[in-house]
Design a protein around this motif. Sequence first.
Motif, PDB file in Angstrom:
ATOM      1  N   TYR A 262      42.172  36.830  34.388  1.00 39.72           N
ATOM      2  CA  TYR A 262      42.420  37.073  35.803  1.00 39.72           C
ATOM      3  C   TYR A 262      43.924  37.277  36.004  1.00 39.72           C
ATOM      4  CZ  TYR A 262      37.703  35.194  36.167  1.00 39.72           C
ATOM      5  OH  TYR A 262      36.355  34.983  36.004  1.00 39.72           O
ATOM      6  N   HIS A 263      44.291  38.455  36.531  1.00 38.03           N
ATOM      7  CA  HIS A 263      45.699  38.833  36.584  1.00 38.03           C
ATOM      8  C   HIS A 263      46.096  39.245  37.998  1.00 38.03           C
ATOM      9  CE1 HIS A 263      45.628  38.952  32.158  1.00 38.03           C
ATOM     10  NE2 HIS A 263      44.446  39.531  32.303  1.00 38.03           N
ATOM     11  N   TRP A 264      47.031  38.494  38.587  1.00 33.48           N
ATOM     12  CA  TRP A 264      47.626  38.856  39.876  1.00 33.48           C
ATOM     13  C   TRP A 264      48.668  39.913  39.582  1.00 33.48           C
ATOM     14  CZ3 TRP A 264      52.151  36.249  42.683  1.00 33.48           C
ATOM     15  CH2 TRP A 264      52.224  36.697  43.998  1.00 33.48           C
ATOM     16  N   HIS A 265      48.326  41.182  39.844  1.00 32.47           N
ATOM     17  CA  HIS A 265      49.112  42.272  39.263  1.00 32.47           C
ATOM     18  C   HIS A 265      49.011  43.524  40.124  1.00 32.47           C
ATOM     19  CE1 HIS A 265      51.037  44.440  35.951  1.00 32.47           C
ATOM     20  NE2 HIS A 265      50.114  45.377  36.045  1.00 32.47           N
ATOM     21  N   ASP A 266      50.099  44.269  40.202  1.00 31.67           N
ATOM     22  CA  ASP A 266      50.130  45.577  40.842  1.00 31.67           C
ATOM     23  C   ASP A 266      49.828  46.626  39.782  1.00 31.67           C
ATOM     24  OD1 ASP A 266      50.613  47.875  42.256  1.00 31.67           O
ATOM     25  OD2 ASP A 266      52.719  47.453  42.681  1.00 31.67           O
ATOM     26  N   VAL A 267      48.624  47.194  39.833  1.00 31.00           N
ATOM     27  CA  VAL A 267      48.142  48.081  38.773  1.00 31.00           C
ATOM     28  C   VAL A 267      49.042  49.299  38.583  1.00 31.00           C
ATOM     29  CG1 VAL A 267      46.260  49.680  38.189  1.00 31.00           C
ATOM     30  CG2 VAL A 267      45.744  47.330  38.865  1.00 31.00           C
ATOM     31  N   VAL A 268      49.603  49.839  39.669  1.00 34.47           N
ATOM     32  CA  VAL A 268      50.392  51.064  39.525  1.00 34.47           C
ATOM     33  C   VAL A 268      51.644  50.841  38.683  1.00 34.47           C
ATOM     34  CG1 VAL A 268      49.514  52.026  41.675  1.00 34.47           C
ATOM     35  CG2 VAL A 268      51.645  50.736  41.699  1.00 34.47           C
TER      36      VAL A 268
ATOM     37  N   ALA B 124      40.039  44.464  41.380  1.00 32.56           N
ATOM     38  CA  ALA B 124      38.748  43.795  41.200  1.00 32.56           C
ATOM     39  C   ALA B 124      38.200  43.155  42.460  1.00 32.56           C
ATOM     40  CB  ALA B 124      38.869  42.737  40.095  1.00 32.56           C
ATOM     41  N   GLY B 125      39.036  42.944  43.478  1.00 37.04           N
ATOM     42  CA  GLY B 125      38.542  42.310  44.692  1.00 37.04           C
ATOM     43  C   GLY B 125      37.966  40.938  44.405  1.00 37.04           C
ATOM     44  N   TYR B 126      36.853  40.615  45.063  1.00 40.51           N
ATOM     45  CA  TYR B 126      36.247  39.300  44.847  1.00 40.51           C
ATOM     46  C   TYR B 126      35.295  39.283  43.652  1.00 40.51           C
ATOM     47  CZ  TYR B 126      32.426  41.299  47.698  1.00 40.51           C
ATOM     48  OH  TYR B 126      31.421  42.100  48.201  1.00 40.51           O
ATOM     49  N   GLY B 127      35.245  40.371  42.865  1.00 41.55           N
ATOM     50  CA  GLY B 127      34.570  40.329  41.581  1.00 41.55           C
ATOM     51  C   GLY B 127      33.236  41.036  41.485  1.00 41.55           C
ATOM     52  N   PHE B 128      32.857  41.842  42.484  1.00 46.17           N
ATOM     53  CA  PHE B 128      31.533  42.467  42.451  1.00 46.17           C
ATOM     54  C   PHE B 128      31.355  43.380  41.235  1.00 46.17           C
ATOM     55  CE2 PHE B 128      29.012  46.285  43.299  1.00 46.17           C
ATOM     56  CZ  PHE B 128      27.758  45.712  43.443  1.00 46.17           C
ATOM     57  N   LEU B 129      32.287  44.290  40.978  1.00 51.06           N
ATOM     58  CA  LEU B 129      32.122  45.216  39.854  1.00 51.06           C
ATOM     59  C   LEU B 129      32.171  44.490  38.512  1.00 51.06           C
ATOM     60  CD1 LEU B 129      34.102  48.527  40.568  1.00 51.06           C
ATOM     61  CD2 LEU B 129      31.679  48.261  40.042  1.00 51.06           C
ATOM     62  N   ALA B 130      33.070  43.540  38.386  1.00 56.11           N
ATOM     63  CA  ALA B 130      33.144  42.769  37.141  1.00 56.11           C
ATOM     64  C   ALA B 130      31.825  42.048  36.884  1.00 56.11           C
ATOM     65  CB  ALA B 130      34.298  41.776  37.203  1.00 56.11           C
TER      66      ALA B 130
ATOM     67  N   ALA C 106      41.884  37.247  46.924  1.00 56.23           N
ATOM     68  CA  ALA C 106      40.669  37.821  46.347  1.00 56.23           C
ATOM     69  C   ALA C 106      40.465  37.341  44.911  1.00 56.23           C
ATOM     70  CB  ALA C 106      40.738  39.343  46.391  1.00 56.23           C
ATOM     71  N   LEU C 107      41.550  37.297  44.155  1.00 54.83           N
ATOM     72  CA  LEU C 107      41.439  36.925  42.743  1.00 54.83           C
ATOM     73  C   LEU C 107      40.916  35.501  42.581  1.00 54.83           C
ATOM     74  CD1 LEU C 107      42.057  38.282  40.009  1.00 54.83           C
ATOM     75  CD2 LEU C 107      44.259  37.113  40.042  1.00 54.83           C
ATOM     76  N   GLU C 108      41.349  34.599  43.458  1.00 56.80           N
ATOM     77  CA  GLU C 108      40.850  33.221  43.417  1.00 56.80           C
ATOM     78  C   GLU C 108      39.335  33.178  43.577  1.00 56.80           C
ATOM     79  OE1 GLU C 108      42.975  31.468  46.590  1.00 56.80           O
ATOM     80  OE2 GLU C 108      44.914  31.504  45.561  1.00 56.80           O
ATOM     81  N   LEU C 109      38.803  34.035  44.447  1.00 56.64           N
ATOM     82  CA  LEU C 109      37.362  34.069  44.666  1.00 56.64           C
ATOM     83  C   LEU C 109      36.645  34.739  43.507  1.00 56.64           C
ATOM     84  CD1 LEU C 109      37.215  34.923  48.471  1.00 56.64           C
ATOM     85  CD2 LEU C 109      36.954  32.706  47.361  1.00 56.64           C
TER      86      LEU C 109
ATOM     87  N   ASP D  44      39.093  41.870  31.657  1.00 61.03           N
ATOM     88  CA  ASP D  44      40.252  41.444  32.440  1.00 61.03           C
ATOM     89  C   ASP D  44      40.137  41.988  33.854  1.00 61.03           C
ATOM     90  OD1 ASP D  44      41.491  40.027  30.429  1.00 61.03           O
ATOM     91  OD2 ASP D  44      42.793  41.674  29.811  1.00 61.03           O
ATOM     92  N   LEU D  45      40.341  41.117  34.835  1.00 59.19           N
ATOM     93  CA  LEU D  45      40.336  41.516  36.235  1.00 59.19           C
ATOM     94  C   LEU D  45      41.776  41.595  36.728  1.00 59.19           C
ATOM     95  CD1 LEU D  45      37.509  40.027  35.705  1.00 59.19           C
ATOM     96  CD2 LEU D  45      37.440  39.741  38.177  1.00 59.19           C
ATOM     97  N   TYR D  46      42.147  42.761  37.271  1.00 59.24           N
ATOM     98  CA  TYR D  46      43.472  42.963  37.843  1.00 59.24           C
ATOM     99  C   TYR D  46      43.322  43.139  39.350  1.00 59.24           C
ATOM    100  CZ  TYR D  46      45.225  43.781  33.122  1.00 59.24           C
ATOM    101  OH  TYR D  46      45.570  43.629  31.796  1.00 59.24           O
TER     102      TYR D  46
END
Length: 349
Positions: free
Chosen positions: A259-265, A208-214, A236-239, A228-230
Motif C-alpha cells: 500500500y503506497h501513498w504516492h502520486d503516480v504521475v 486504487a481508491g478504496y480497493g475495488f479493482l484490487a 482512501a488507502l487506509e480503507l 501493489d496499490l498506489y
Amino acid sequence: MDDPAVQALFLPFVDGALAPPARLLWLRARAGHGLQQFRSLFPACAIVAEQSFRPFADALSASGVEACAAAAGRYDTVLVLPPRQRDEARALLARALDHVAAGGLVVASVANNEGARAIESDLARLAGAPTTLSKHKCRVFWRRIDAARIDAALAQHWKDADAPRAIADGRFLSRPGLFAWDRIDAASALLAAHLPEDLAGAGADLGAGYGFLADAVLRRCARVTALDLYEAEARALELALRNLAATAAALATPVALGYHWHDVVRGLPRRYDFIVTNPPFHQGRADQPELGRGFIRAAAQALAPAGRLLLVANRHLAYEQELQRGFAQVRVLADEQGFKVIQAQGARA
C-alpha cells in the motif's frame, strides 16, 4: 501557484485584522502565493500542515512546509480549507474544534463557487457567528472559540457522518469525499468484468481508491503473486487496506500486498508484470485528461517488456495517442455505457 482560497485564507493576517500566532495547525493545507506571503512576513510562525492528498502534500514540501497525513494536538490557531463534499467539509470544521485551544481561533476560506456561504453558516451553527471578509472570489471567516458556545452534539454528528461506512451491500468500506464514495463506480465495474483471468506475477493498481479493482484482481486472477496499490489520497488507502484484508485471507495462495501513498504521475519505483487502472481525469470541476496521460506514461515506464496495462476511461477522453506512443499493441476490450476498456502491451519506455 495561484490558489485564491489560500490567498484569501492568509489575508486577515497580512492585513493586520488578526495577529499571527507562534504556531498554527492548517487542515487540508495547500501551497500558494498566500502561504509564501505569510511566511515572508511572519517567518517565526511554525506551521503544522495536514494534507492527505499526496500531490498537494508534495507541493507544500516543495514550498518549504512539510505536511503530514494526520495531525494531533491543540493549537492557538487552526486554519481550514474545507473541501467541496459537504459531509467531509462539516467534519473538518468539527475536527478543527477538537484541535483548537481554549479561546483560540478557527479560520476558514472557501471559494464562492464551492459553497462558501454554506460552510460559513456551518461554522456559525457549531460555534457562533464568525467575522467574514470577501476577497479573491472567496470568503474567509473566523471565530474565536468559546467552549461554552460549541454545539458538541452537532459536532459529533458531523464527524459521525464522515466516518467510514459499509457500501455495496456491505462488501466495502468507504467514506464521503472519496471518488465514487457511496457506490461501485460503473467504469471500474466494467474493467473488473473484463479483467483477463490469466494475469500473473506482480501487478499494480494505480489510483486504487478504496480497493475495488484490487479486490477484483485478487478474486479473478489466481496466478497473481503480488499486488501493489498506489493511491494519492491517504483516506482512501487506509480503507483499501481494511477492505482487502478478508479477500486476501481467503486466497488459496497468499498474495503479497503493498500500500503506497504516492502520486503516480511522478513514476513508479519498480517493474510490474501487469497494471490495472481507472485513472483520475479531474481535480476540481474541470476535466484534466493530462492526469490520465500521466498514469499511462508511468505504466509504460514501469511495465516489464511483455507486461500488460488494463485501463478504463470515459469514452470522450482521448488517450489513444498516448497509448500508441507508449505501447506497441493497443486494443479495445469493451466499449459500453460510455466507457472503454483498453489493453496495451509492449511498452516502448
